[in-house]
Design an enzyme around this catalytic site. Sequence first.
Site, PDB file in Angstrom:
ATOM      1  N   VAL A   1       0.830  -1.204   0.000  1.00  0.00           N
ATOM      2  CA  VAL A   1       0.000   0.000   0.000  1.00  0.00           C
ATOM      3  C   VAL A   1       0.865   1.255   0.000  1.00  0.00           C
ATOM      4  CG1 VAL A   1      -0.271   0.048   2.533  1.00  0.00           C
ATOM      5  CG2 VAL A   1      -1.978   1.143   1.083  1.00  0.00           C
TER       6      VAL A   1
ATOM      7  N   ASP B   1      -7.908  -2.641   3.828  1.00  0.00           N
ATOM      8  CA  ASP B   1      -8.155  -3.547   4.947  1.00  0.00           C
ATOM      9  C   ASP B   1      -6.905  -4.350   5.259  1.00  0.00           C
ATOM     10  OD1 ASP B   1      -8.451  -6.578   3.755  1.00  0.00           O
ATOM     11  OD2 ASP B   1      -9.064  -5.079   2.296  1.00  0.00           O
TER      12      ASP B   1
ATOM     13  N   GLY C   1      -5.628  -6.941  -0.887  1.00  0.00           N
ATOM     14  CA  GLY C   1      -6.266  -6.022   0.061  1.00  0.00           C
ATOM     15  C   GLY C   1      -5.377  -4.811   0.283  1.00  0.00           C
ATOM     16  N   GLU C   2      -5.472  -4.220   1.454  1.00  0.00           N
ATOM     17  CA  GLU C   2      -4.705  -3.039   1.866  1.00  0.00           C
ATOM     18  C   GLU C   2      -5.114  -1.761   1.127  1.00  0.00           C
ATOM     19  OE1 GLU C   2      -0.469  -3.583   1.501  1.00  0.00           O
ATOM     20  OE2 GLU C   2      -0.482  -5.528   2.500  1.00  0.00           O
ATOM     21  N   GLY C   3      -5.960  -1.860   0.093  1.00  0.00           N
ATOM     22  CA  GLY C   3      -6.215  -0.737  -0.802  1.00  0.00           C
ATOM     23  C   GLY C   3      -5.397  -0.834  -2.073  1.00  0.00           C
TER      24      GLY C   3
END
EC number: 2.4.2.21
Length: 365
Positions: free
Chosen positions: A96, A171, A313-315
């Site tokens: 991210v 997330d 995830g993580e964006g």
Amino acid sequence: MTHGFGPVAPPDAQSRAAAEQRQAQLTKPGGALGRLEDLGNWVAACQGVCPPKQFERARVVVFAGDHGVARHGVSAYPSEVTAQMVANFLGGGAAVNALAAVAGATVRVADISVDADTDPSISKHKVRRASGSIDREDALTLEEVAAALAAGKVIADEEIDAGADLLIAGDMGIGNTTPATVLIATLTDKEPVAAVGRGTGVDDEGWARKVAAIRDGMRRARPSAKDPVDLLRVAAGADLAAITGFLAQAATRRTPVILDGVVVTAAALVAEDLAAGASAWWLAGHRSTEPAHKLALDHLRLDPLLDLNMRLGEGSGALTALPLLRAAVATLADMSTFAEAGVSTADPETASATELPDAPPSLRK
């Protein structure tokens, strides 16, 4: 219980119409930039101005939280990884962070329910340590789900008040695809096996355990399917509830959002039920490899920008899509019109006979 959200007004139709008119005057054939044109028009509508402005403060908030169901073999990684990855985010060493730097965004981390003590700078909205194991118990109490929704709402307000003009929710939480899949399969009325993916990369036995946990979670969730707050209490987790509040409030505050993967989009399904019309303010950044993600995007009628087999995830998927959205803004705002550039708009039908006498058939109408 009350949640403080109501129907959301749509992006500005007049600004969208003005953007469509401007697209027709730019130095290109009509529709030649394809979906970039639609994206630029959407940004103009969200901002209420044409031409739109380039994003000056794109902001990612990574919502971190652990899940009791992770203790039952549904993930390839132990729960300790959540706190370790939060430290990695803060140190700038995660995907991210790298993708945000490329896309022109900055990253904030919010510990909502990590099962460890974290830096006080990120834990002021912490609701609890790890949410309940949703295959056998409620994820949260009524008070906790209210606190988590409020935390997401406050975080959105904090970012928008500080000047954020584009938001991304990320997330981080080992086991979080399990409650996300329970939410999606429950709200789209699908069987567990049609929705369950490999998450962090579980083997066949882990996949079978995950299917069983999701089946049991769905059995507990179904009675709450029509009540978004109770559904979060029973079958989600504090992190997912906070993302739900964040997405609903961003739309309420007329701020565009790029959605990420399956966890964030699961929260988006609930947020749309909480704040009808919120999805008009969201763009789907990508389609992940999780089967439930496609189910959720189809339910929200969102067409993802990218399909790169991502599942981190993580964006990360939303950030990978952000440069495309910037390109859409740049072309609509910075290109010259035909009149400004002194470029002819003569009809190719009439121009072909005089201006292109030797043009091959492939260049003629």
